[in-house]
Write an enzyme that holds these catalytic residues in place. Structure first.
Site, PDB file in Angstrom:
ATOM      1  N   LYS A  76       0.809  -1.060   0.005  1.00  0.00           N
ATOM      2  CA  LYS A  76      -0.097   0.076  -0.036  1.00  0.00           C
ATOM      3  C   LYS A  76       0.971   1.226   0.061  1.00  0.00           C
ATOM      4  O   LYS A  76       1.731   1.513   1.003  1.00  0.00           O
ATOM      5  CB  LYS A  76      -0.986   0.007   1.348  1.00  0.00           C
ATOM      6  N   LYS A  96      -1.991  -1.688  -4.061  1.00  0.00           N
ATOM      7  CA  LYS A  96      -2.915  -0.394  -4.068  1.00  0.00           C
ATOM      8  C   LYS A  96      -2.003   0.977  -3.927  1.00  0.00           C
ATOM      9  O   LYS A  96      -1.100   0.928  -3.260  1.00  0.00           O
ATOM     10  CB  LYS A  96      -3.767  -0.456  -2.503  1.00  0.00           C
TER      11      LYS A  96
HETATM   12  C1  PBG Z   1      -7.562   3.352   5.305  1.00  0.00           C
HETATM   13  C2  PBG Z   1      -7.963   3.257   3.934  1.00  0.00           C
HETATM   14  C3  PBG Z   1      -7.557   4.164   3.033  1.00  0.00           C
HETATM   15  C4  PBG Z   1      -8.003   3.768   1.602  1.00  0.00           C
HETATM   16  C5  PBG Z   1      -8.548   2.553   2.068  1.00  0.00           C
HETATM   17  N1  PBG Z   1      -8.404   2.334   3.410  1.00  0.00           N
HETATM   18  C6  PBG Z   1      -7.090   5.552   3.110  1.00  0.00           C
HETATM   19  C7  PBG Z   1      -5.543   5.915   3.312  1.00  0.00           C
HETATM   20  O1  PBG Z   1      -4.915   5.028   3.721  1.00  0.00           O
HETATM   21  O2  PBG Z   1      -5.711   7.095   3.558  1.00  0.00           O
HETATM   22  C8  PBG Z   1      -8.070   4.478   0.306  1.00  0.00           C
HETATM   23  C9  PBG Z   1      -9.157   3.953  -0.591  1.00  0.00           C
HETATM   24  C10 PBG Z   1      -9.551   5.009  -1.753  1.00  0.00           C
HETATM   25  O3  PBG Z   1      -8.800   5.943  -2.064  1.00  0.00           O
HETATM   26  O4  PBG Z   1     -10.318   4.493  -2.611  1.00  0.00           O
HETATM   27  N2  PBG Z   1      -6.229   3.531   5.800  1.00  0.00           N
END
Ligand code: PBG
Length: 290
Positions: free
Chosen positions: A161, A214
């Site tokens: 991520k 992601k």
């Molecule tokens: C929570 C999380 C996030 C997303 C999914 N789970 C945001 C982040 O890490 O700031 C992003 C999902 C999206 O942009 O569609 N940590």
């Protein structure tokens, strides 16, 4: 979301809605008719419920826990996945417990991620998807689930991520932007792809059932590397910014709607077995009509 009678379009994400639990029925039925068999839930608590330690995230009567039970009532076959993270639930907006100096404390956070995961499993979730990026969380969550008789609850790890600007619209929608600093001490550097493999290996060794990359569209090379390096199912998360850009371009007539299909197909082509996307209904309709 908490409350009743709410189906509210998210301003930064055209066509995506906040739902209160009592309003889920029509949506779940529509998904079922379209052939969509899995949903991924995110909770957005009222501001006054946020605290240092995300207590509302493991409240058995929290919005997500109630939604899980409701969805299973509407369609017992629908598989329910829950995002496990603290940022929507903490007053400071970070994904974990803070130290006095303002850093996220990795190991203290693990206990809370375990509590949240257990609470979702107890409410009937089929799968938990930790998105916090703490080290060691997959092993910690697996242990808590197994110790409590939830050996069959699947873990989908947000393994690679990245600290991405493409989460912008989601943070508006979830009211989860960090109140200070950024997430670069726990999310990955966009310039680094070898680290994705390290993170993937750790999650596999700790017991992840599915590993995720992601965002998706700017990271197709990482999806392909995962596919080439790991034998587990690979998930790719087509995030909010990727969604809103395309959706707006189609709305404005800059692009034909088939651009959506082409973009999502590129994620499949790169090697994703599972695609998490706000375009799910659009794609399902296109596939039905093709
Ligand atoms: C929570 C999380 C996030 C997303 C999914 N789970 C945001 C982040 O890490 O700031 C992003 C999902 C999206 O942009 O569609 N940590």
């Amino acid at each position: 979301v908490d409350g009743e009678n709410i189906k509210r379009e998210i301003p930064s994400m055209e066509g995506v809605y906040h739902f209160s639990v009592d309003m889920l029925e029509d949506e779940i039925k529509e998904l079922t008719e379209l052939g969509i068999e899995h949903v991924l839930l995110f909770g957005v608590p009222d501001d006054e419920k946020k605290d240092c330690c995300a207590s509302e995230a493991f409240n058995p009567e929290g919005a997500v826990q109630r939604a899980i039970r409701k969805i299973k009532e509407i369609n017992p076959q629908m598989s329910v996945i829950c995002d496990v993270c603290m940022c929507e639930y903490t007053s400071h907006g970070h994904c974990g417990i803070l130290t006095d100096s303002g850093y996220v404390h990795n190991d203290k956070t693990l206990d809370y991620l375990g509590k949240i995961s257990l609470s979702y499993a107890e409410a009937g979730a089929d799968m938990v998807a930790p998105s916090d990026m703490m080290d060691g969380r997959i092993a910690a969550i697996r242990q808590v689930l197994d110790n409590n008789g939830f050996e069959n609850v699947v873990i989908m790890a947000y393994s690679a991520k990245y600290a991405s600007s493409f989460y912008g619209p989601f943070r508006d929608a979830a009211n989860s932007a960090p109140q200070f600093g950024d997430r670069k001490t726990y999310q990955m550097d966009p310039a680094n792809s070898n680290e994705a493999i390290v993170e993937g290996k750790l999650d596999v060794a700790e017991g992840a059932d599915i590993i995720m990359v992601k965002p998706a569209l700017s990271y197709l090379d990482v999806i392909q590397r995962f596919k080439d390096n790991f034998d587990l199912p690979i998930a790719a998360y087509n995030v909010s910014g990727e969604y809103s850009m395309l959706k707006l371009a189609v709305k404005q007539g800059l692009l034909n709607e088939s651009a959506i299909y082409e973009a999502v197909m590129s994620i499949k082509r790169a090697g994703a077995t599972i695609i998490i996307t706000y375009f799910a209904k659009d794609i399902a309709k296109m596939l039905k009509n093709s």
